[in-house]
Scaffold this motif. Structure first.
Motif, mmCIF file in Angstrom:
data_model
loop_
_atom_site.group_PDB
_atom_site.id
_atom_site.type_symbol
_atom_site.label_atom_id
_atom_site.label_comp_id
_atom_site.label_asym_id
_atom_site.label_seq_id
_atom_site.Cartn_x
_atom_site.Cartn_y
_atom_site.Cartn_z
ATOM 1 N N ILE A 29 4.651 -4.407 6.153
ATOM 2 C CA ILE A 29 4.095 -4.801 5.062
ATOM 3 C C ILE A 29 2.457 -4.425 4.960
ATOM 4 C CG2 ILE A 29 3.355 -7.127 6.115
ATOM 5 C CD1 ILE A 29 3.748 -8.519 3.381
ATOM 6 N N ALA A 30 1.778 -4.368 4.150
ATOM 7 C CA ALA A 30 0.491 -4.008 3.945
ATOM 8 C C ALA A 30 -0.355 -4.677 2.966
ATOM 9 C CB ALA A 30 0.391 -2.418 3.608
ATOM 10 N N GLU A 31 -1.551 -5.144 3.073
ATOM 11 C CA GLU A 31 -2.469 -5.608 2.097
ATOM 12 C C GLU A 31 -3.047 -4.463 1.283
ATOM 13 O OE1 GLU A 31 -5.161 -8.746 3.654
ATOM 14 O OE2 GLU A 31 -4.388 -8.203 5.448
ATOM 15 N N ASN A 32 -2.976 -4.865 0.065
ATOM 16 C CA ASN A 32 -3.291 -3.725 -0.931
ATOM 17 C C ASN A 32 -4.730 -3.278 -0.987
ATOM 18 O OD1 ASN A 32 -2.615 -1.499 -2.589
ATOM 19 N ND2 ASN A 32 -2.263 -3.083 -4.552
ATOM 20 N N ASP A 33 -5.619 -3.753 -0.014
ATOM 21 C CA ASP A 33 -7.020 -3.394 -0.071
ATOM 22 C C ASP A 33 -7.371 -2.761 1.311
ATOM 23 O OD1 ASP A 33 -6.753 -5.847 1.169
ATOM 24 O OD2 ASP A 33 -8.289 -7.005 -0.173
ATOM 25 N N LYS A 34 -6.498 -2.548 2.125
ATOM 26 C CA LYS A 34 -6.849 -2.148 3.329
ATOM 27 C C LYS A 34 -5.878 -0.905 3.733
ATOM 28 C CE LYS A 34 -8.135 -6.696 4.926
ATOM 29 N NZ LYS A 34 -8.075 -7.751 5.922
ATOM 30 N N ASN A 35 -6.406 -0.093 4.556
ATOM 31 C CA ASN A 35 -5.664 1.084 5.021
ATOM 32 C C ASN A 35 -4.868 0.754 6.380
ATOM 33 O OD1 ASN A 35 -4.593 3.583 5.367
ATOM 34 N ND2 ASN A 35 -6.567 4.487 5.994
ATOM 35 N N ALA A 36 -4.088 -0.121 6.229
ATOM 36 C CA ALA A 36 -3.144 -0.457 7.437
ATOM 37 C C ALA A 36 -1.863 -0.946 7.159
ATOM 38 C CB ALA A 36 -4.067 -1.638 8.132
ATOM 39 N N VAL A 37 -0.957 -0.527 7.956
ATOM 40 C CA VAL A 37 0.534 -1.196 7.385
ATOM 41 C C VAL A 37 1.076 -1.943 9.057
ATOM 42 C CG1 VAL A 37 3.031 -0.260 7.540
ATOM 43 C CG2 VAL A 37 1.150 0.753 6.089
ATOM 44 N N LYS A 38 1.590 -2.983 8.690
ATOM 45 C CA LYS A 38 2.160 -3.659 10.058
ATOM 46 C C LYS A 38 3.485 -3.523 10.030
ATOM 47 C CE LYS A 38 1.834 -8.410 12.001
ATOM 48 N NZ LYS A 38 1.482 -9.790 11.732
ATOM 49 N N LEU A 39 4.137 -3.239 11.160
ATOM 50 C CA LEU A 39 5.520 -3.080 11.415
ATOM 51 C C LEU A 39 6.124 -4.418 11.915
ATOM 52 C CD1 LEU A 39 8.047 -0.961 11.594
ATOM 53 C CD2 LEU A 39 7.319 -0.807 13.989
ATOM 54 N N LEU A 40 7.235 -4.756 11.233
ATOM 55 C CA LEU A 40 7.837 -5.806 11.265
ATOM 56 C C LEU A 40 9.489 -5.462 11.443
ATOM 57 C CD1 LEU A 40 6.152 -7.908 8.590
ATOM 58 C CD2 LEU A 40 5.652 -8.304 10.862
#
Length: 383
Positions: free
Chosen positions: A344-355
């Motif tokens: 999942i990723a917040e749509n204003d940050k360049n980061a992806v969180k693995l879940l």
């Protein structure tokens, strides 16, 4: 006489509107075969007909038919026994028969009938459907779409067809004019990205073409205004002059391995306004590298990618900008082993969180504030 003939042709359109005789079971009604694999060609007769047996507006089983001997070679179905009343009426398959008439017609009448027949061909393969399970279940693991926890107030279920074949499935939000999710099977290659963007005519009305079309061709051929087209879907104008945002694919072109399936991803019902840095940064890295690493050893990987609606809009309030973008996958290693993952990723940050898959489902349940979200069949591991 002419009116009666036109009515007869129009009635024929209604029959043809739900095509049964197909070129491939796997491309049309694979849900009746274990692991979507029909019997091999060893049983195939000289003059075959592949029939997706439809009654009303739903497929119920599949039949390979021998036109010469006039008997079925086999029928395939899913066993669901129940008491029932035996029907008294026997039915026929209109599409197995040859054309009922070969009469020479006056030129003017022939042109009119050809025009009506052309309309029949457009109407023949509906994309906006009432159920994924009854129309294009092959893009979901276990033929099980996500549950209704993600469903918007005005949904459209689209079996995404390009040419004469389905390539993926999309749940679309007509009000926010963005996809809720797209589901597909992962078959990666490089994408040339030279494709034109297309729209979905059947979001305007079910009497319009089933297949995605270029905007200019659709407006010209069917005398539809741009305002009518944009009433329940995004149009290319909505994505002009974006600042800090990209047209972000949910189902990416690079996750497909032939030109038609790549082209099919370039529909405006498959994209959302995505943060520019995220799209070319962490999200691209996930699509190209993480997915490649995660799918090592997988025979088939089913993917569902989605977007959580946000509070902001582009194009003067027409198209929602999602607050989050997410992706989930369930892969079959062999008949007895599966693995799953999600991001999942917040749509204003360049980061992806693995879940884990279960972790994403729980997070989406919180974000939507409703019932528990389920993205895949229960056979996919949640941890």
């Amino acid at each position: 006489m002419l009116l009666l003939l036109l009515l007869q042709v129009s009635a024929t359109c209604l029959w043809l509107g739900r095509s049964e005789v197909v070129t491939s079971f796997q491309g049309s009604c694979p849900q009746f075969f274990f692991r979507q694999t029909p019997p091999n060609q060893a049983l195939e007769p000289q003059n075959p007909a592949w029939i997706c047996q439809r009654y009303g507006n739903q497929y119920y089983f599949a039949t390979l038919y021998d036109r010469t001997r006039r008997i079925p070679v086999y029928s395939a179905y899913v066993y669901h026994p129940a008491p029932g009343k035996r029907p008294k009426t026997w039915l026929v398959e209109p599409q197995v028969s040859k054309s009922p008439s070969r009469e020479i017609l006056p030129a003017m009448l022939l042109l009119l009938l050809l025009q009506v027949s052309a309309t029949c061909l457009w109407l023949g393969r509906s994309e906006v459907v009432t159920s994924f399970q009854g129309s294009c279940p092959q893009f979901f693991f276990g033929q099980t779409p996500p549950n209704q926890a993600l469903e918007p107030q005005k949904p459209a279920r689209i079996c995404q067809r390009y040419g004469n074949q389905y390539y993926f499935a999309t749940l679309y939000d007509r009000t926010r004019r963005i996809p809720v999710y797209s589901a597909y099977i992962y078959n990666p290659t490089s994408c040339p990205r030279t494709n034109p963007w297309m729209i979905e005519p059947q979001l305007v009305g079910l009497n319009y073409p089933k297949t995605m079309e270029k905007t200019s061709a659709f407006l010209k051929d069917f005398n539809v205004t741009l305002e009518q087209l944009g009433d329940s879907q995004a149009i290319l104008k909505d994505y002009k002059s974006l600042k800090g945002l990209h047209r972000g694919h949910l189902n990416p072109c690079g996750h497909h391995n032939d030109s038609n399936s790549m082209n099919a991803t370039f529909t405006l019902t498959n994209i959302v306004p995505q943060d520019e840095k995220l799209n070319i940064g962490a999200w691209k890295n996930y699509e190209q590298r993480t997915m490649k690493n995660k799918t090592q050893g997988c025979k088939t990987t089913y993917v569902v990618v989605g977007a959580v609606p946000g509070n902001n809009y582009i194009s003067k309030g027409r198209v929602n900008k999602p607050s989050y973008i997410w992706s989930s996958a369930c892969c079959e290693v062999d008949n007895n082993h599966r693995k799953a993952w999600a991001v999942i990723a917040e749509n204003d940050k360049n980061a992806v969180k693995l879940l884990t898959l279960g972790g994403l489902e729980n997070r989406l349940t919180q974000l939507y504030g409703g019932n528990q979200v389920s993205l895949f069949d229960s056979a996919c591991p949640r941890q």
